[in-house]
Scaffold this active site. Structure first.
Site, mmCIF file in Angstrom:
data_model
loop_
_atom_site.group_PDB
_atom_site.id
_atom_site.type_symbol
_atom_site.label_atom_id
_atom_site.label_comp_id
_atom_site.label_asym_id
_atom_site.label_seq_id
_atom_site.Cartn_x
_atom_site.Cartn_y
_atom_site.Cartn_z
ATOM 1 C CB SER A 96 -0.653 -0.179 1.336
ATOM 2 O OG SER A 96 -1.514 0.694 1.114
ATOM 3 C CG HIS A 151 -4.050 -1.723 -1.177
ATOM 4 N ND1 HIS A 151 -5.353 -2.397 -2.142
ATOM 5 C CD2 HIS A 151 -4.301 -0.812 -0.187
ATOM 6 C CE1 HIS A 151 -6.077 -2.027 -1.218
ATOM 7 N NE2 HIS A 151 -5.923 -0.942 -0.290
ATOM 8 C CG ASP A 182 -5.343 2.262 1.027
ATOM 9 O OD1 ASP A 182 -6.555 1.275 0.786
ATOM 10 O OD2 ASP A 182 -4.049 2.063 1.546
ATOM 11 C CG MET A 189 -8.333 7.037 2.288
ATOM 12 S SD MET A 189 -7.760 6.906 3.947
ATOM 13 C CE MET A 189 -7.371 5.532 3.957
ATOM 14 C CG HIS A 244 -9.336 0.742 -1.025
ATOM 15 N ND1 HIS A 244 -9.057 -0.512 0.549
ATOM 16 C CD2 HIS A 244 -11.008 0.201 0.042
ATOM 17 C CE1 HIS A 244 -10.285 -0.660 1.669
ATOM 18 N NE2 HIS A 244 -11.299 -0.242 0.700
ATOM 19 C CG MET A 270 -11.157 2.824 1.633
ATOM 20 S SD MET A 270 -10.103 3.507 2.518
ATOM 21 C CE MET A 270 -8.174 2.985 1.761
ATOM 22 C CG MET A 281 -11.292 -2.603 4.722
ATOM 23 S SD MET A 281 -10.141 -1.946 3.894
ATOM 24 C CE MET A 281 -9.675 -0.861 5.601
ATOM 25 C CG ASP A 317 -6.448 -2.354 3.648
ATOM 26 O OD1 ASP A 317 -5.338 -2.753 4.427
ATOM 27 O OD2 ASP A 317 -6.742 -2.084 2.520
#
Length: 219
Positions: free
Chosen positions: A8, A33, A35, A37, A66, A68, A137, A175
């Site tokens: 990540s 990965h 993330d 957000m 991913h 979020m 998660m 994750d």
């Protein structure tokens, strides 16, 4: 299912992101990965597509995106790059989850669904046949470096059983709080994709830590 390592970049040094990416690539990592957000769905803001644009043409590693974020359907297309392999949205953020999955697949990439620690597995029963991956998660999303929530191990086992009983080919990615010390347990429980952030990028030698993870995974 093939075992894959997806470091990540949330835990990478963004001042030298390219250098950190090349370190895990040299170590043999399979994916990156990413993330994303938004400060609404989770209490943090990370990166947008412009960060990934800077890596296009500089790495061959596939992107494991991913999201979020709230209303992910508005932004999915922005994260489709030549490197993008899979885009995952949160079950909790999608009131019309089938439509969101169809939207992702229409863009020519694989589709995944992530579920938070308190979200029960039965919420996936009607979508499991339509997706390529589930992200379990094992921390509450929003920040890197959190401790693994132990109940996640049994959740992975139950998800693996659910997938096996239906004869499906769905990846299980874990994750949150993934380390060398618990990686073997996670794989034995049924996960086949490990997301490691601080366990790789916050160490002195990310390339060396990547190799250690791959050895743990049987490479």
């Amino acid at each position: 299912m093939q075992r894959l390592l997806s470091p990540s970049i949330l835990s990478a040094d963004f001042g030298r992101l390219y250098e950190d990416v090349k370190k895990v690539e040299a170590g043999g990592a399979h994916m990156l990965h990413v993330d994303v957000m938004d400060g609404h769905f989770v209490p943090n803001i990370t990166m947008g597509p412009v960060v990934l644009e800077g890596l296009i043409g500089k790495t061959t590693m596939p992107f494991d995106i991913h999201l979020m974020i709230e209303n992910p359907d508005r932004y999915v297309k922005s994260f489709v790059f030549p490197n993008t392999k899979v885009i995952s949205v949160h079950q909790e953020a999608c009131p019309h989850l089938h439509r969101s999955i169809q939207n992702i697949k229409s863009l020519g990439v694989k589709a995944g669904v992530a579920i938070n620690p308190a979200t029960p597995l039965w919420t996936l029963e009607e979508i499991l046949e339509d997706i390529d991956m589930v992200i379990v998660m094992t921390v509450n999303p929003g920040f890197g470096g959190q401790s693994f929530i132990e109940g996640g191990l049994d959740k992975i086992r139950r998800l693996h059983e659910m997938i096996s009983k239906r004869g499906l080919s769905v990846d299980i990615e874990v994750d949150g709080g993934v380390k060398l010390s618990n990686g073997k347990e996670l794989l034995e429980a049924g996960a086949n994709i490990l997301v490691a952030g601080s366990a790789i990028f916050s160490q002195n030698d990310p390339e060396k830590e990547t190799v250690k993870f791959l050895k743990l995974m049987g490479y």
